[in-house]
Design an enzyme around this catalytic site. Sequence first.
Site, PDB file in Angstrom:
ATOM      1  CE  LYS A  53      22.144 -42.575  15.367  1.00 13.30           C
ATOM      2  NZ  LYS A  53      20.690 -42.647  15.567  1.00 13.30           N
ATOM      3  CD  GLN A  97      17.918 -44.951  14.827  1.00 10.36           C
ATOM      4  OE1 GLN A  97      18.796 -44.688  15.628  1.00 10.36           O
ATOM      5  NE2 GLN A  97      17.748 -44.273  13.717  1.00 10.36           N
ATOM      6  CG  ASP A 120      18.114 -39.586  20.453  1.00 10.81           C
ATOM      7  OD1 ASP A 120      19.032 -39.092  19.786  1.00 10.81           O
ATOM      8  OD2 ASP A 120      17.242 -40.329  19.982  1.00 10.81           O
TER       9      ASP A 120
HETATM   10  N1  GUN Z   1      16.092 -41.640  13.517  1.00 10.25           N
HETATM   11  C1  GUN Z   1      16.733 -40.861  12.612  1.00 10.25           C
HETATM   12  N2  GUN Z   1      17.573 -40.019  13.226  1.00 10.25           N
HETATM   13  C2  GUN Z   1      17.467 -40.264  14.556  1.00 10.25           C
HETATM   14  C3  GUN Z   1      18.084 -39.707  15.705  1.00 10.25           C
HETATM   15  O1  GUN Z   1      18.901 -38.791  15.644  1.00 10.25           O
HETATM   16  N3  GUN Z   1      17.692 -40.232  16.892  1.00 10.25           N
HETATM   17  C4  GUN Z   1      16.776 -41.222  16.974  1.00 10.25           C
HETATM   18  N4  GUN Z   1      16.445 -41.670  18.183  1.00 10.25           N
HETATM   19  N5  GUN Z   1      16.178 -41.759  15.932  1.00 10.25           N
HETATM   20  C5  GUN Z   1      16.533 -41.281  14.727  1.00 10.25           C
END
Ligand code: GUN
Length: 300
Positions: A53, A97, A120
């Site tokens: 990311k 996350q 998100d």
């Molecule tokens: N863990 C795995 N994929 C994601 C995601 O797209 N967003 C978040 N916040 N955690 C994750």
Amino acid sequence: MARRLNGRVLAAHYETSLRTSVAQRLATAGCPPGLAVVRVGDDGASGVYVGRKAQACGRVGIRSWIIHHPATASQQEVLESICRLNADPACDGILVQLPIPAPLDARQLLLAVDPAKDVDGLHPLNLGRLVRGEPGLRSCTPAGIMALLAHGGVVLEGIRALVIGRSILVGQPMGIMLQQANATVTVAHSRTRNLADHCRQAELLVAAAGQPGLVGGHWVRPGAVVVDVGIHRAPPPQQGTRATLQGDVRFAEVEPLASHITPVPGGVGPMTVAMLLWNTVQAWQQRCGGGTAPLAPLPR
Ligand code: GUN
């Protein structure tokens, strides 16, 4: 043989378009978009995702930083980080996350994120907006899948769709987005009886069960569209070779039967990241008024 829905190529298009949007709006906005990722603990897969990311942010001109707490952090400490980011004018987007290690309460952390910075799409306000069909920040993985399907020319109107998995991260918002596109949706989960029968009826199958190789060829209706959200590290095929990635779908069995299929890697994963960038630029634009031209619309 199925047509591959290539997430890498489409995500690269989004990145090019976002890079241009950021560059054009930077002078008016006065500061670049900023994304903060809150990570707790040392889950290995999370480390890889968070790194990807951050790299993607760099490619489009988004400033990014990671607030990394140890697994021993208290709920209060993580909440304080989120509150600081809510108040930080350099921060347009906050991503907590997942998974958050026990005994911390992930729900309370997600609730603490300012909904205007919730890139998100997991805050109850944004999930509620999704349910009501109102504009708002959308969950990245299902939004990315909708974009891939639209780009691949998959018609959703009236089709029978099955989503396997009911997480708030993927399964629930996916089911709602598909319904809003006029698909008839079933959401299956670990207690669903006769899952194979449900699968065989589906014209669109979204596998987000978190089980490597769950969906084999004998579960798939010929001509179905198959979307694989799973990403699992498979043991190396031979000693001395590298571990490979595997999805929830047995690709080699399903590819000859399906009309469209997403590969793993290179399908849904890059689109999740692209949608995160898109949401961050959107949140920045809303907050700083970085110009009036809308970003390329996302499929709902
Ligand atoms: N863990 C795995 N994929 C994601 C995601 O797209 N967003 C978040 N916040 N955690 C994750």
